[in-house]
Design an enzyme around this catalytic site. Structure first.
Site, PDB file in Angstrom:
ATOM      1  N   THR A   1      -4.683   7.810   5.329  1.00  0.00           N
ATOM      2  CA  THR A   1      -4.503   6.525   4.629  1.00  0.00           C
ATOM      3  C   THR A   1      -3.913   6.695   3.229  1.00  0.00           C
ATOM      4  O   THR A   1      -3.641   5.697   2.554  1.00  0.00           O
ATOM      5  CB  THR A   1      -5.865   5.822   4.442  1.00  0.00           C
ATOM      6  N   LYS A   2      -3.723   7.915   2.780  1.00  0.00           N
ATOM      7  CA  LYS A   2      -3.372   8.149   1.383  1.00  0.00           C
ATOM      8  C   LYS A   2      -1.872   7.913   1.125  1.00  0.00           C
ATOM      9  O   LYS A   2      -1.074   7.874   2.064  1.00  0.00           O
ATOM     10  CB  LYS A   2      -3.759   9.581   0.985  1.00  0.00           C
ATOM     11  N   PRO A   3      -1.494   7.777  -0.173  1.00  0.00           N
ATOM     12  CA  PRO A   3      -0.084   7.433  -0.479  1.00  0.00           C
ATOM     13  C   PRO A   3       0.924   8.435   0.080  1.00  0.00           C
ATOM     14  O   PRO A   3       2.055   8.074   0.376  1.00  0.00           O
ATOM     15  CB  PRO A   3      -0.044   7.440  -2.005  1.00  0.00           C
TER      16      PRO A   3
END
Ligand SMILES: Cc1ncc(COP(=O)(O)O)c(C=O)c1O
Length: 398
Positions: free
Chosen positions: A195-197
């Site tokens: 889910t991270k950038p």
């Protein structure tokens, strides 16, 4: 029901569910993974090394060490400073368990500190009060991708000669007073969780400017065996190796790095997309006194990993939990960041923590909602989120 001219566009209900988070994967990532699989070199190898070099360059850090999670990166940082059983490490209460659990790995004690009520980042004034002769390090979390007040934190760290470890799981790419997160403290840990950038599926990176730390971390990442152990199956390598320490198995695979290389190349564009969505949310929600939009001060560059909207519950007849249920019914995914650590049974019982010691974290937690903010969202998706939130507010204002 009183509308007060808030809803600018009547929208028909969504027919498909909008997930809270999704990675942005293109053909470039897919082709690179396939190329890796075809190359026969699946584990740590040339792509991981290239990813480390390119990440170091992007951040401007002398060393970037690829690992398989931010949790591993923080564990390795605490190992590098020689944390011992019985030591204390300052950790903000408002974070994911990973930031504190790595301290527990050493049978050391995480000292949980309340946060700034507006930013949810560690409160430097509170931090200083918790320093004791047993304190060995300060951990800082940049919640949602909003950098913490690093000048004040470093002033305290310097006064007590303490290393600073930044948990930048949310903060790539972000800047504090023009300086990239990853170049400010002794260590910075990044997460590449899905889910991270920037994602590699699972993965992480640890940056440092200290060559001795970098050498120790590279060794401990791969079983504590002698340097460049990953090369032992190449023509440059040798079958011989020596185990110098009881290390860990934290290395990144080339399959993960293959994804990361393309995510990294696109990272500025990915940020621009998230920033544009944040701006649209803030433009819409800042008109509503029932909502509090996230702070975006001029001296920082926010990574916008999360859009943490806060409800002014005193002005509403709906609870945060019911708000989330209503959003779900409107086919909008959302989440809560974070359940403060002092509320979790492990930390509460192990360290006998009381909610009264963390009023800001508790207050933030009770009224926060994270809205979807990811580059593959369409303009229509963004409009749907705004309309759904506005409708709930209008239906539940006091
Ligand atoms: C603040 C924070 N720190 C650390 C982590 C752990 O990251 P990883 O899953 O890469 O270990 C997370 C993951 O969600 C996080 O939100």
């Amino acid at each position: 029901m009183e509308y007060r001219g808030l809803i600018r566009e009547k929208r028909s209900p969504r027919t498909t569910f909008l997930p809270f988070a999704l990675p942005y994967i293109t053909q470039a990532e897919i082709d690179e993974v396939v190329d890796t699989l075809r190359s026969g070199w699946l584990t740590t190898g040339p792509k991981t090394k290239r990813f480390e070099r390119e990440f170091a360059q992007r951040v401007g850090a002398p060393y970037a060490l690829a690992v398989n999670s931010a949790t591993a990166a923080m564990h390795l940082a605490l190992d590098a400073i020689g944390l011992q059983p019985g030591d204390e490490v300052i950790v903000p209460d408002y974070t994911f368990t990973a930031t504190a659990e790595v301290v527990v790995y050493f049978r050391a004690r995480p000292i949980l500190v309340d946060v700034d009520p507006v930013t949810c980042n560690i409160d430097p004034a509170q931090l200083e009060k918790h320093i004791t002769p047993r304190t060995r390090a300060i951990m800082v979390v940049h919640i949602a991708g909003l950098p913490a007040e690093m000048d004040a934190i470093h002033a305290i760290a310097k006064a007590y000669s303490l290393p600073v470890i930044e948990d930048a799981a949310h903060a790539f790419p972000a800047k504090y007073r023009g300086q990239m997160i990853g170049t400010i403290s002794d260590f910075t840990a990044f997460s590449f969780y899905v889910t991270k950038p920037l994602t590699t599926g699972e993965g992480g990176m640890l940056t440092t400017a200290n060559p001795e730390y970098a050498e120790r971390i590279a060794m401990m990442t791969l079983h504590g065996i002698s340097r460049d152990a990953w090369k032992r199956y190449t023509s440059e390598g040798s079958w011989y190796y020596e185990v110098l320490q009881a290390g860990y198995k934290y290395n990144m695979t080339d399959i993960a790095a293959a994804i990361g290389l393309h995510q990294l190349a696109r990272s500025e564009w990915l940020l621009e997309r998230r920033r544009a969505i944040a701006q649209r949310y803030t433009d819409a929600f800042s008109r509503l006194p029932e909502l509090e939009t996230p702070l975006n001060p001029a001296h920082i560059e926010h990574a916008w990993h999360l859009y943490m909207l806060r409800l002014n519950l005193e002005r509403l007849t709906i609870t945060r939990d019911a708000f989330i249920q209503t959003l779900t019914k409107a086919s909008i995914g959302s989440s809560v960041h974070f359940i403060p650590l002092h509320l979790h049974p492990y930390y509460r019982d192990m360290y006998q923590l009381a909610a009264r010691d963390f009023p800001a974290a508790l207050h933030a937690y009770q009224r926060v909602i994270s809205l979807p903010i990811y580059p593959s969202m369409t303009d229509e998706d963004v409009k749907d989120v705004i309309a759904a939130v506005e409708q709930i507010i209008v239906a539940h204002r006091k």
